[in-house]
Design a protein around this motif. Structure first.
Motif, PDB file in Angstrom:
ATOM      1  N   TYR A   1     -25.171  30.018 -15.915  1.00 20.75           N
ATOM      2  CA  TYR A   1     -25.569  28.633 -16.115  1.00 20.75           C
ATOM      3  C   TYR A   1     -26.115  28.068 -14.808  1.00 20.75           C
ATOM      4  O   TYR A   1     -25.360  27.811 -13.874  1.00 20.75           O
ATOM      5  N   GLU A   2     -27.440  27.922 -14.752  1.00 19.50           N
ATOM      6  CA  GLU A   2     -28.086  27.338 -13.568  1.00 19.50           C
ATOM      7  C   GLU A   2     -27.664  28.029 -12.271  1.00 19.50           C
ATOM      8  O   GLU A   2     -27.573  27.412 -11.211  1.00 19.50           O
ATOM      9  N   ASN A   3     -27.375  29.327 -12.356  1.00 21.02           N
ATOM     10  CA  ASN A   3     -27.050  30.157 -11.188  1.00 21.02           C
ATOM     11  C   ASN A   3     -25.764  29.756 -10.461  1.00 21.02           C
ATOM     12  O   ASN A   3     -25.544  30.169  -9.315  1.00 21.02           O
ATOM     13  N   VAL A   4     -24.892  28.975 -11.086  1.00 19.03           N
ATOM     14  CA  VAL A   4     -23.664  28.567 -10.397  1.00 19.03           C
ATOM     15  C   VAL A   4     -22.690  29.730 -10.226  1.00 19.03           C
ATOM     16  O   VAL A   4     -21.739  29.632  -9.454  1.00 19.03           O
ATOM     17  N   ASN A   5     -22.933  30.830 -10.933  1.00 21.58           N
ATOM     18  CA  ASN A   5     -22.042  31.985 -10.791  1.00 21.58           C
ATOM     19  C   ASN A   5     -22.608  33.037  -9.842  1.00 21.58           C
ATOM     20  O   ASN A   5     -22.128  34.157  -9.789  1.00 21.58           O
ATOM     21  N   LYS A   6     -23.643  32.664  -9.088  1.00 18.03           N
ATOM     22  CA  LYS A   6     -24.273  33.610  -8.169  1.00 18.03           C
ATOM     23  C   LYS A   6     -24.379  32.982  -6.790  1.00 18.03           C
ATOM     24  O   LYS A   6     -24.735  31.825  -6.652  1.00 18.03           O
ATOM     25  N   GLY A   7     -24.096  33.773  -5.779  1.00 18.63           N
ATOM     26  CA  GLY A   7     -24.273  33.300  -4.414  1.00 18.63           C
ATOM     27  C   GLY A   7     -23.179  32.355  -3.959  1.00 18.63           C
ATOM     28  O   GLY A   7     -22.473  31.745  -4.755  1.00 18.63           O
ATOM     29  N   CYS A   8     -23.057  32.252  -2.662  1.00 19.84           N
ATOM     30  CA  CYS A   8     -22.080  31.352  -2.038  1.00 19.84           C
ATOM     31  C   CYS A   8     -22.677  30.896  -0.716  1.00 19.84           C
ATOM     32  O   CYS A   8     -22.841  31.696   0.198  1.00 19.84           O
ATOM     33  N   PHE A   9     -23.030  29.613  -0.632  1.00 20.40           N
ATOM     34  CA  PHE A   9     -23.807  29.144   0.513  1.00 20.40           C
ATOM     35  C   PHE A   9     -23.157  27.920   1.155  1.00 20.40           C
ATOM     36  O   PHE A   9     -22.517  27.111   0.477  1.00 20.40           O
ATOM     37  N   LEU A  10     -23.378  27.775   2.448  1.00 20.03           N
ATOM     38  CA  LEU A  10     -23.089  26.509   3.104  1.00 20.03           C
ATOM     39  C   LEU A  10     -24.092  25.487   2.579  1.00 20.03           C
ATOM     40  O   LEU A  10     -25.247  25.823   2.310  1.00 20.03           O
ATOM     41  N   THR A  11     -23.659  24.248   2.444  1.00 20.27           N
ATOM     42  CA  THR A  11     -24.539  23.236   1.871  1.00 20.27           C
ATOM     43  C   THR A  11     -24.601  22.005   2.769  1.00 20.27           C
ATOM     44  O   THR A  11     -23.787  21.822   3.672  1.00 20.27           O
ATOM     45  N   ALA A  12     -25.591  21.161   2.484  1.00 21.36           N
ATOM     46  CA  ALA A  12     -25.802  19.954   3.281  1.00 21.36           C
ATOM     47  C   ALA A  12     -26.078  18.775   2.369  1.00 21.36           C
ATOM     48  O   ALA A  12     -26.639  18.924   1.278  1.00 21.36           O
ATOM     49  N   GLY A  13     -25.696  17.594   2.824  1.00 22.07           N
ATOM     50  CA  GLY A  13     -26.074  16.365   2.154  1.00 22.07           C
ATOM     51  C   GLY A  13     -25.255  16.024   0.931  1.00 22.07           C
ATOM     52  O   GLY A  13     -24.379  16.766   0.488  1.00 22.07           O
ATOM     53  N   GLU A  14     -25.588  14.886   0.374  1.00 20.88           N
ATOM     54  CA  GLU A  14     -24.890  14.331  -0.785  1.00 20.88           C
ATOM     55  C   GLU A  14     -24.992  15.222  -2.017  1.00 20.88           C
ATOM     56  O   GLU A  14     -24.104  15.210  -2.881  1.00 20.88           O
ATOM     57  N   TYR A  15     -26.057  16.033  -2.091  1.00 21.08           N
ATOM     58  CA  TYR A  15     -26.306  16.815  -3.298  1.00 21.08           C
ATOM     59  C   TYR A  15     -26.037  18.303  -3.112  1.00 21.08           C
ATOM     60  O   TYR A  15     -26.476  19.127  -3.916  1.00 21.08           O
ATOM     61  N   ASN A  16     -25.293  18.662  -2.069  1.00 19.84           N
ATOM     62  CA  ASN A  16     -24.881  20.051  -1.847  1.00 19.84           C
ATOM     63  C   ASN A  16     -26.064  21.021  -1.864  1.00 19.84           C
ATOM     64  O   ASN A  16     -26.058  22.030  -2.577  1.00 19.84           O
ATOM     65  N   ILE A  17     -27.069  20.714  -1.064  1.00 17.17           N
ATOM     66  CA  ILE A  17     -28.257  21.555  -0.984  1.00 17.17           C
ATOM     67  C   ILE A  17     -27.958  22.791  -0.127  1.00 17.17           C
ATOM     68  O   ILE A  17     -27.504  22.648   1.014  1.00 17.17           O
ATOM     69  N   PRO A  18     -28.171  23.997  -0.631  1.00 12.33           N
ATOM     70  CA  PRO A  18     -27.942  25.201   0.176  1.00 12.33           C
ATOM     71  C   PRO A  18     -28.750  25.172   1.478  1.00 12.33           C
ATOM     72  O   PRO A  18     -29.925  24.784   1.480  1.00 12.33           O
ATOM     73  N   ILE A  19     -28.117  25.574   2.556  1.00 12.34           N
ATOM     74  CA  ILE A  19     -28.730  25.529   3.884  1.00 12.34           C
ATOM     75  C   ILE A  19     -29.477  26.826   4.163  1.00 12.34           C
ATOM     76  O   ILE A  19     -28.967  27.925   3.922  1.00 12.34           O
ATOM     77  N   LEU A  20     -30.689  26.687   4.692  1.00  9.73           N
ATOM     78  CA  LEU A  20     -31.480  27.841   5.106  1.00  9.73           C
ATOM     79  C   LEU A  20     -31.349  28.055   6.603  1.00  9.73           C
ATOM     80  O   LEU A  20     -31.333  27.091   7.377  1.00  9.73           O
ATOM     81  N   ALA A  21     -31.284  29.313   7.017  1.00  6.30           N
ATOM     82  CA  ALA A  21     -31.257  29.647   8.436  1.00  6.30           C
ATOM     83  C   ALA A  21     -32.676  29.624   8.987  1.00  6.30           C
ATOM     84  O   ALA A  21     -33.622  30.004   8.281  1.00  6.30           O
ATOM     85  N   PRO A  22     -32.865  29.194  10.233  1.00 10.47           N
ATOM     86  CA  PRO A  22     -34.215  29.210  10.817  1.00 10.47           C
ATOM     87  C   PRO A  22     -34.684  30.641  11.056  1.00 10.47           C
ATOM     88  O   PRO A  22     -33.878  31.536  11.338  1.00 10.47           O
TER      89      PRO A  22
END
Length: 215
Positions: free
Chosen positions: A13-34
């Motif tokens: 369901y909307e990929n909630v069962n895949k991946g585990c990421f650090l997130t940012a902001g009010e909407y839990n946006i996955p963080i990208l590494a530079p």
């Protein structure tokens, strides 16, 4: 944010069962590494599967959304192909100003989830930065890395004074917040844009040049 998958249901369901990421902001946006800039010949995702020699090439998503929405629903199918390219930009899901804000945020989330997942799979991922109006600055830079390479597109933003002003306002905000080392720029570069800009031509420009060369 890392959600537990229900033991009773293996459906995705909307990929909630895949991946585990650090997130940012009010909407839990996955963080990208530079990431560092890599010189590439950029190919649109719509041609990605047909390219034989992928050395020195990267994939961009400056296309209509329908050409890459399938990534969201079946990302693992595309990982082997995308991994064979030197660089992958994050999908440029649209943030049109007349879209409902909920849809804009959803598109920003999807872009970052796919980017973070591809980084987790070992891909060299270049963040594509996108914004709509000034109100979107509250969340549209959430999860974006600082002091790395980024990509932007000016296509469709230079055909009216208002659109041009909105593009430049977001570009300046991006430069101030993210301080990118390089900006991969798809389309026409307004003279006001600063930074270490690497321009790639939009398909319409290349098509026009190819027509001229045949005359």
């Amino acid at each position: 944010m890392c959600l537990e998958r229900s033991e009773r249901n293996d459906k995705n369901y909307e990929n909630v069962n895949k991946g585990c990421f650090l997130t940012a902001g009010e909407y839990n946006i996955p963080i990208l590494a530079p990431v560092e800039y890599r010189q590439c010949e950029w190919v649109g995702f719509n041609y990605a599967s047909s390219v034989k020699d992928r050395r020195g090439k990267g994939i961009h998503f400056f296309l209509e959304d329908y050409q890459f929405t399938r990534l969201w629903g079946n990302i693992d199918y595309y990982v082997p192909m995308l991994s064979s390219y030197d660089s992958i930009m994050t999908p440029d899901f649209s943030l049109y100003t007349d879209f409902p804000i909920a849809l804009q945020i959803y598109n920003h989330y999807r872009k970052h989830w796919i980017g973070a997942y591809l980084q987790q799979m070992g891909c060299h991922v270049v963040p594509t930065i996108c914004w709509s109006d000034r109100e979107s600055f509250r969340w549209c830079f959430d999860g974006e890395p600082t002091q790395g390479v980024v990509a932007v597109s000016s296509v469709g933003t230079q055909n009216s004074k208002k659109r041009r002003e909105m593009f430049l306002e977001g570009y300046i905000e991006m430069m101030d917040r993210l301080q990118p080392t390089h900006v991969i720029f798809y389309g026409t570069v307004p003279e006001e844009c600063r930074g270490d800009i690497v321009r790639i031509k939009a398909f319409s420009e290349r098509f026009h040049e190819a027509e001229i060369s045949q005359w």
